[in-house]
Design a protein around this motif. Structure first.
Motif, PDB file in Angstrom:
ATOM      1  N   LYS A 184     -12.806  -0.548  -5.905  1.00  0.00           N
ATOM      2  CA  LYS A 184     -11.845  -1.047  -6.885  1.00  0.00           C
ATOM      3  C   LYS A 184     -11.331   0.106  -7.742  1.00  0.00           C
ATOM      4  O   LYS A 184     -12.099   0.874  -8.312  1.00  0.00           O
ATOM      5  N   ALA A 185     -10.000   0.213  -7.836  1.00  0.00           N
ATOM      6  CA  ALA A 185      -9.378   1.241  -8.667  1.00  0.00           C
ATOM      7  C   ALA A 185      -9.018   0.672 -10.034  1.00  0.00           C
ATOM      8  O   ALA A 185      -9.239   1.311 -11.055  1.00  0.00           O
ATOM      9  N   TRP A 186      -8.437  -0.524 -10.054  1.00  0.00           N
ATOM     10  CA  TRP A 186      -8.112  -1.195 -11.309  1.00  0.00           C
ATOM     11  C   TRP A 186      -7.784  -2.647 -11.016  1.00  0.00           C
ATOM     12  O   TRP A 186      -7.538  -3.032  -9.881  1.00  0.00           O
ATOM     13  N   THR A 187      -7.787  -3.442 -12.074  1.00  0.00           N
ATOM     14  CA  THR A 187      -7.479  -4.867 -11.954  1.00  0.00           C
ATOM     15  C   THR A 187      -6.962  -5.383 -13.290  1.00  0.00           C
ATOM     16  O   THR A 187      -7.224  -4.783 -14.338  1.00  0.00           O
ATOM     17  N   PHE A 188      -6.181  -6.453 -13.252  1.00  0.00           N
ATOM     18  CA  PHE A 188      -5.811  -7.146 -14.486  1.00  0.00           C
ATOM     19  C   PHE A 188      -5.441  -8.583 -14.160  1.00  0.00           C
ATOM     20  O   PHE A 188      -5.130  -8.927 -13.010  1.00  0.00           O
ATOM     21  N   GLU A 189      -5.501  -9.417 -15.166  1.00  0.00           N
ATOM     22  CA  GLU A 189      -5.196 -10.837 -15.015  1.00  0.00           C
ATOM     23  C   GLU A 189      -3.750 -11.077 -15.405  1.00  0.00           C
ATOM     24  O   GLU A 189      -3.348 -10.829 -16.541  1.00  0.00           O
ATOM     25  N   SER A 190      -2.953 -11.541 -14.447  1.00  0.00           N
ATOM     26  CA  SER A 190      -1.535 -11.743 -14.714  1.00  0.00           C
ATOM     27  C   SER A 190      -1.264 -13.024 -15.487  1.00  0.00           C
ATOM     28  O   SER A 190      -0.212 -13.178 -16.093  1.00  0.00           O
ATOM     29  N   GLY A 191      -2.198 -13.971 -15.420  1.00  0.00           N
ATOM     30  CA  GLY A 191      -1.988 -15.252 -16.084  1.00  0.00           C
ATOM     31  C   GLY A 191      -1.106 -16.195 -15.302  1.00  0.00           C
ATOM     32  O   GLY A 191      -0.797 -17.300 -15.762  1.00  0.00           O
ATOM     33  N   ALA A 192      -0.680 -15.773 -14.092  1.00  0.00           N
ATOM     34  CA  ALA A 192       0.195 -16.613 -13.264  1.00  0.00           C
ATOM     35  C   ALA A 192      -0.632 -17.255 -12.164  1.00  0.00           C
ATOM     36  O   ALA A 192      -1.215 -16.562 -11.340  1.00  0.00           O
ATOM     37  N   LYS A 193      -0.701 -18.579 -12.142  1.00  0.00           N
ATOM     38  CA  LYS A 193      -1.458 -19.289 -11.116  1.00  0.00           C
ATOM     39  C   LYS A 193      -0.567 -19.560  -9.903  1.00  0.00           C
ATOM     40  O   LYS A 193      -0.421 -20.685  -9.450  1.00  0.00           O
ATOM     41  N   ALA A 229       0.830  -1.198   0.000  1.00  0.00           N
ATOM     42  CA  ALA A 229       0.000   0.000   0.000  1.00  0.00           C
ATOM     43  C   ALA A 229       0.867   1.251   0.000  1.00  0.00           C
ATOM     44  O   ALA A 229       1.859   1.327   0.723  1.00  0.00           O
ATOM     45  N   SER A 230       0.467   2.228  -0.824  1.00  0.00           N
ATOM     46  CA  SER A 230       1.165   3.515  -0.873  1.00  0.00           C
ATOM     47  C   SER A 230       0.392   4.438  -1.804  1.00  0.00           C
ATOM     48  O   SER A 230      -0.299   3.978  -2.730  1.00  0.00           O
ATOM     49  N   LEU A 231       0.498   5.729  -1.551  1.00  0.00           N
ATOM     50  CA  LEU A 231      -0.043   6.765  -2.442  1.00  0.00           C
ATOM     51  C   LEU A 231      -1.502   6.509  -2.811  1.00  0.00           C
ATOM     52  O   LEU A 231      -1.912   6.672  -3.962  1.00  0.00           O
ATOM     53  N   GLY A 232      -2.307   6.092  -1.841  1.00  0.00           N
ATOM     54  CA  GLY A 232      -3.732   5.944  -2.074  1.00  0.00           C
ATOM     55  C   GLY A 232      -4.173   4.653  -2.723  1.00  0.00           C
ATOM     56  O   GLY A 232      -5.344   4.528  -3.123  1.00  0.00           O
ATOM     57  N   ARG A 233      -3.275   3.682  -2.847  1.00  0.00           N
ATOM     58  CA  ARG A 233      -3.641   2.412  -3.462  1.00  0.00           C
ATOM     59  C   ARG A 233      -3.193   1.242  -2.588  1.00  0.00           C
ATOM     60  O   ARG A 233      -2.066   1.236  -2.056  1.00  0.00           O
ATOM     61  N   LEU A 234      -4.072   0.254  -2.446  1.00  0.00           N
ATOM     62  CA  LEU A 234      -3.746  -1.037  -1.850  1.00  0.00           C
ATOM     63  C   LEU A 234      -3.775  -2.051  -2.970  1.00  0.00           C
ATOM     64  O   LEU A 234      -4.796  -2.217  -3.644  1.00  0.00           O
ATOM     65  N   VAL A 235      -2.649  -2.731  -3.199  1.00  0.00           N
ATOM     66  CA  VAL A 235      -2.525  -3.678  -4.308  1.00  0.00           C
ATOM     67  C   VAL A 235      -2.276  -5.064  -3.737  1.00  0.00           C
ATOM     68  O   VAL A 235      -1.443  -5.229  -2.832  1.00  0.00           O
ATOM     69  N   LEU A 236      -2.975  -6.061  -4.261  1.00  0.00           N
ATOM     70  CA  LEU A 236      -2.739  -7.434  -3.826  1.00  0.00           C
ATOM     71  C   LEU A 236      -2.861  -8.395  -4.981  1.00  0.00           C
ATOM     72  O   LEU A 236      -3.522  -8.124  -5.989  1.00  0.00           O
ATOM     73  N   CYS A 237      -2.192  -9.535  -4.818  1.00  0.00           N
ATOM     74  CA  CYS A 237      -2.208 -10.588  -5.820  1.00  0.00           C
ATOM     75  C   CYS A 237      -3.007 -11.756  -5.259  1.00  0.00           C
ATOM     76  O   CYS A 237      -2.640 -12.299  -4.212  1.00  0.00           O
ATOM     77  N   ALA A 238      -4.073 -12.131  -5.924  1.00  0.00           N
ATOM     78  CA  ALA A 238      -4.893 -13.249  -5.474  1.00  0.00           C
ATOM     79  C   ALA A 238      -4.331 -14.564  -6.002  1.00  0.00           C
ATOM     80  O   ALA A 238      -3.553 -14.597  -6.956  1.00  0.00           O
ATOM     81  N   GLU A 239      -4.770 -15.653  -5.397  1.00  0.00           N
ATOM     82  CA  GLU A 239      -4.291 -16.976  -5.779  1.00  0.00           C
ATOM     83  C   GLU A 239      -4.609 -17.293  -7.233  1.00  0.00           C
ATOM     84  O   GLU A 239      -3.867 -18.001  -7.911  1.00  0.00           O
ATOM     85  N   GLY A 261      -4.336 -15.438  -9.704  1.00  0.00           N
ATOM     86  CA  GLY A 261      -3.503 -14.703 -10.652  1.00  0.00           C
ATOM     87  C   GLY A 261      -4.014 -13.310 -10.922  1.00  0.00           C
ATOM     88  O   GLY A 261      -3.402 -12.550 -11.670  1.00  0.00           O
ATOM     89  N   THR A 262      -5.146 -12.952 -10.319  1.00  0.00           N
ATOM     90  CA  THR A 262      -5.709 -11.620 -10.499  1.00  0.00           C
ATOM     91  C   THR A 262      -4.960 -10.596  -9.650  1.00  0.00           C
ATOM     92  O   THR A 262      -4.679 -10.845  -8.483  1.00  0.00           O
ATOM     93  N   ILE A 263      -4.643  -9.472 -10.259  1.00  0.00           N
ATOM     94  CA  ILE A 263      -4.037  -8.351  -9.538  1.00  0.00           C
ATOM     95  C   ILE A 263      -5.136  -7.331  -9.290  1.00  0.00           C
ATOM     96  O   ILE A 263      -5.811  -6.886 -10.228  1.00  0.00           O
ATOM     97  N   LEU A 264      -5.328  -6.963  -8.037  1.00  0.00           N
ATOM     98  CA  LEU A 264      -6.404  -6.051  -7.667  1.00  0.00           C
ATOM     99  C   LEU A 264      -5.820  -4.852  -6.941  1.00  0.00           C
ATOM    100  O   LEU A 264      -4.985  -4.996  -6.047  1.00  0.00           O
ATOM    101  N   ALA A 265      -6.260  -3.656  -7.322  1.00  0.00           N
ATOM    102  CA  ALA A 265      -5.891  -2.431  -6.624  1.00  0.00           C
ATOM    103  C   ALA A 265      -7.164  -1.722  -6.188  1.00  0.00           C
ATOM    104  O   ALA A 265      -8.104  -1.567  -6.987  1.00  0.00           O
ATOM    105  N   VAL A 266      -7.204  -1.311  -4.925  1.00  0.00           N
ATOM    106  CA  VAL A 266      -8.366  -0.582  -4.416  1.00  0.00           C
ATOM    107  C   VAL A 266      -7.920   0.784  -3.916  1.00  0.00           C
ATOM    108  O   VAL A 266      -6.762   0.997  -3.554  1.00  0.00           O
ATOM    109  N   ASP A 267      -8.870   1.704  -3.893  1.00  0.00           N
ATOM    110  CA  ASP A 267      -8.628   3.048  -3.365  1.00  0.00           C
ATOM    111  C   ASP A 267      -8.604   2.962  -1.845  1.00  0.00           C
ATOM    112  O   ASP A 267      -9.557   2.488  -1.225  1.00  0.00           O
ATOM    113  N   THR A 268      -7.522   3.423  -1.229  1.00  0.00           N
ATOM    114  CA  THR A 268      -7.406   3.283   0.223  1.00  0.00           C
ATOM    115  C   THR A 268      -8.349   4.211   0.983  1.00  0.00           C
ATOM    116  O   THR A 268      -8.515   4.061   2.194  1.00  0.00           O
TER     117      THR A 268
END
Length: 699
Positions: free
Chosen positions: A540-549, A516-526, A528-535
């Motif tokens: 939800k601020a943004w998300t993308f699929e990393s393709g990594a399981k 977490a920093s600068l107004g964003r909390l970012v986490l990687c789910a099991e 492979g989804t990357i999720l960022a939320v507004d602190t």
């Protein structure tokens, strides 16, 4: 100190206000000077609270208590307005660190300094008691060390010896570990209560550890009433002098006069306040005060001048005479679960990291093995839980999960246990809050915090319902609840800021990690989804699929966030827009390798790609170098210490890789599989299955 803001008065009585030292729910403390340029700390009750008869009485009573004591060992009250208009108290400003700041910065006192401290405090207590008062809150944070010796501050909860308190039993808090047993039990207190507090203060000053400790406030208070004080870090010949002060029976404690006589300092001991790092600290603070107060009488003090003076002084100013009054800074009540709310003066500064000496192989300081140099451990200990998260070095301690449950903090110097917390579920992970506090999950789901260096319990959020901690920033600690939701808990008052349902599953056995920093909390789910939320609100601020399981933690550096996994990726933290992606190399079977968790240092990103360490440029991901003969674990973190990167091998082995071209060599073969790995202060920490923890030197 902050500059004055909108709504702050410019003058109060004869005092011109220059800046804000601190504020809380009930008022503010200002840094001020009178017409002659003399500095003062002016405490002001909020105007909207002046009509609360109970609070106004307490404010007036504090002024009366402090004015009644004329001892040179207390901060003098210079003036007060206790009727009509704004209620304020002006006290002598003391330029020096508090005792707890000094001990954390410079370590326990030597015997000569301790005798000066004990004798001076005992005489001050005697003066307070002769005035017919009981201080009731003597603790390291209420003792300021000045060039003239120790001074006692804060009469916020003082009371006449034979008078009645204005509050009912239990409303005024007792500082855990320093209040006497009779205070904890809500019984009538007298001068011996202050003697008990003095004994607890001297234990801390002599050994750097509290006489009574525990995983939470209730446990500490139980030890005060029923337990035996821990004098293990106090020189044995001082036990007969300090021990009687901590007697459970108030009648068995010595008087302040006897204590002053017993601790009479040796000739010349007063020089302890005029030389060494403590004296330099005090002189720096005194110089800072002079820079701030020497201004034209007709002009104000600008934010630039304040910042410049404080930067030149290099220290925090300590307000005397109750400038850090508990009730003023906390709003006069307790926080969730009966613990004190977090306040601006409650959290001690982070201690200095004791760095180990870097070894020189050219001087024969490294044993030569068959294939390469082999390191001899600095120390090795046992007792770490097999399910402990990776060891977490925080300045002078390294935190791990204890075998049998809870947390343990070990000295980075020798591995000896510094403190433990038994009421913690270590598998829920632990975080460092600015290297000052450790945040962890309690067995009941509460969010707990402890002073990193000492283990002193601080603020608690009992309603957190946390399963694991994710990340923290300047505003909050972020957790995953037992129901799999995201929750933000304020670091200012330990209250829940928001709770939201997550678009990705967070309630699996694999615990997600975040940043977490600068107004964003970012986490990687099991998944492979990357999720960022507004602190601010958890949306939800943004998300993308990393393709990594596979679960890889995000790493924030500046306004960017970096991920390993299928690719090594850099994205904008604010909106998730891709900046660059570096695809992996392929193994001997033409299969793409995976990237490990990256480490971003000095304009470069280090990560494992397959079995090799790669260093790429932070700005565009261009390859700078790749390690040669290393056969590393693809999931290994890449740690930087000295002139080498440190990684884990699959064998298992610890390998160091030169940052000057990527040449690698085998350095250490631990006994057992490695379960955790970290580094700091020129030490590499290796945790192995079976409960071992080893500290390695850096070459």
């Amino acid at each position: 100190m902050d500059p004055l803001g909108t709504g702050d008065p410019l003058r109060l009585g004869p005092y011109r206000l220059l800046g804000v030292l601190g504020e809380g729910g009930m008022g503010k403390v200002y840094f001020a000077q009178d017409g002659a340029g003399r500095p003062a700390a002016v405490k002001v009750l909020r105007p909207e609270l002046a009509h609360d008869r109970h609070l106004a009485q307490r404010f007036v009573r504090e002024a009366q208590m402090a004015q009644a004591v004329t001892s040179k060992g207390v901060a003098r009250v210079l003036g007060a307005q206790t009727e009509g208009g704004r209620l304020w108290i002006a006290c002598e400003f003391l330029a020096g660190p508090t005792l707890d700041e000094a001990i954390r910065a410079y370590g326990p006192m030597d015997e000569a300094s301790l005798r000066v401290l004990a004798s001076a405090l005992a005489r001050t207590l005697q003066d307070i008691h002769v005035a017919g008062l009981i201080h009731r809150d003597l603790k390291p944070a209420n003792i300021v060390l000045t060039s003239a010796g120790p001074r006692v501050i804060d009469f916020g909860i003082a009371r006449p010896e034979h008078g009645l308190t204005l509050t009912t039993t239990g409303q005024i808090p007792v500082t855990p570990g320093y209040g006497a047993p009779e205070q904890v039990l809500g019984q009538r207190v007298g001068p011996p209560s202050d003697v008990f507090s003095l004994g607890a203060v001297l234990v801390y000053a002599a050994g750097g550890r509290r006489a009574f400790d525990g995983a939470h406030v209730a446990a500490v208070q139980y030890e005060v009433v029923h337990g035996t004080p821990d004098l293990s870090h106090v020189p044995p010949h001082l036990h007969p002098l300090i021990g009687p002060c901590l007697a459970k029976d108030a009648a068995a404690r010595p008087t302040p006069a006897l204590i002053a006589e017993a601790f009479v300092p040796p000739k010349g001991a007063e020089r302890a306040w005029r030389q060494g790092p403590l004296a330099s600290d005090i002189k720096t603070r005194e110089s800072t005060v002079r820079q701030i107060t020497v201004v034209p009488k007709s002009g104000g003090v600008s934010r630039r001048r304040l910042i410049g003076a404080l930067a030149a002084g290099g220290g925090v100013l300590a307000a005397g005479g109750g400038g850090t009054a508990w009730w003023l800074m906390r709003g006069g009540d307790t926080g969730p679960g009966g613990t004190a709310k977090l306040g601006p003066f409650d959290i001690p500064p982070a201690v200095t990291t004791p760095e180990a000496r870097i070894l020189d192989p050219n001087k024969g300081e490294v044993a030569l093995g068959i294939d390469a140099p082999e390191l001899i451990p600095l120390w090795q200990v046992d007792g770490v839980a097999d399910d402990s998260p990776p060891p977490k070095p925080i300045r002078d301690v390294i935190v791990v999960g204890r075998r049998g449950g809870g947390l343990a903090a070990l000295s980075v110097v020798d591995g000896k246990e510094r403190w433990k917390a038994t009421g913690v579920d270590a598998t829920g992970r632990y975080l460092s809050l600015d290297d000052q506090l450790v945040a962890a999950v309690g067995k009941n789901g509460a969010l707990l915090t402890f002073v990193a260096s000492t283990g002193e319990p601080k603020w608690t959020a009992p309603d957190a319902e946390a399963r694991s901690v994710l990340a923290a920033d300047d505003e909050a600690v972020y957790v995953v609840t037992k129901a799999g939701k995201l929750r933000s808990i304020s670091r200012e008052d330990a209250k829940i800021r928001w709770t939201v349902s997550s678009p990705v599953r967070l309630d699996t056995d694999i615990r997600p990690r975040g940043a977490a920093s600068l107004g964003r909390l970012v986490l990687c789910a099991e998944s492979g989804t990357i999720l960022a939320v507004d602190t601010r609100d958890g949306r939800k601020a943004w998300t993308f699929e990393s393709g990594a399981k596979v679960l890889f933690a995000p790493v924030i550096n500046g306004d960017r966030v970096f991920f390993g996994g299928k690719n090594l990726t850099s994205r904008q933290l604010a909106d998730g827009k891709e900046i660059w992606t570096t695809k992996p190399s392929k193994d001997a079977w033409d299969r793409p390798e995976a990237w490990s968790v990256p480490n971003v240092v000095d304009g470069a990103v280090y990560a494992m790609c397959g079995v090799f360490v790669q260093r790429v440029r932070r700005t565009d991901g261009a390859l700078l170098w790749q390690s040669g003969s290393a056969i590393g674990d693809p999931k290994s973190p890449v740690l930087l210490q000295g002139t080498h990167a440190w990684i884990l091998d699959v064998l298992p082995e610890v390998i160091m890789v030169s940052l000057e071209g990527g040449r690698s060599m085998l350095t250490y073969r631990p006994k057992g599989d490695v379960t955790g790995f970290n580094a700091d202060g020129n030490r590499v920490f290796v945790m192995t299955k079976g409960g071992g923890l080893t500290a390695l030197p850096v070459v």
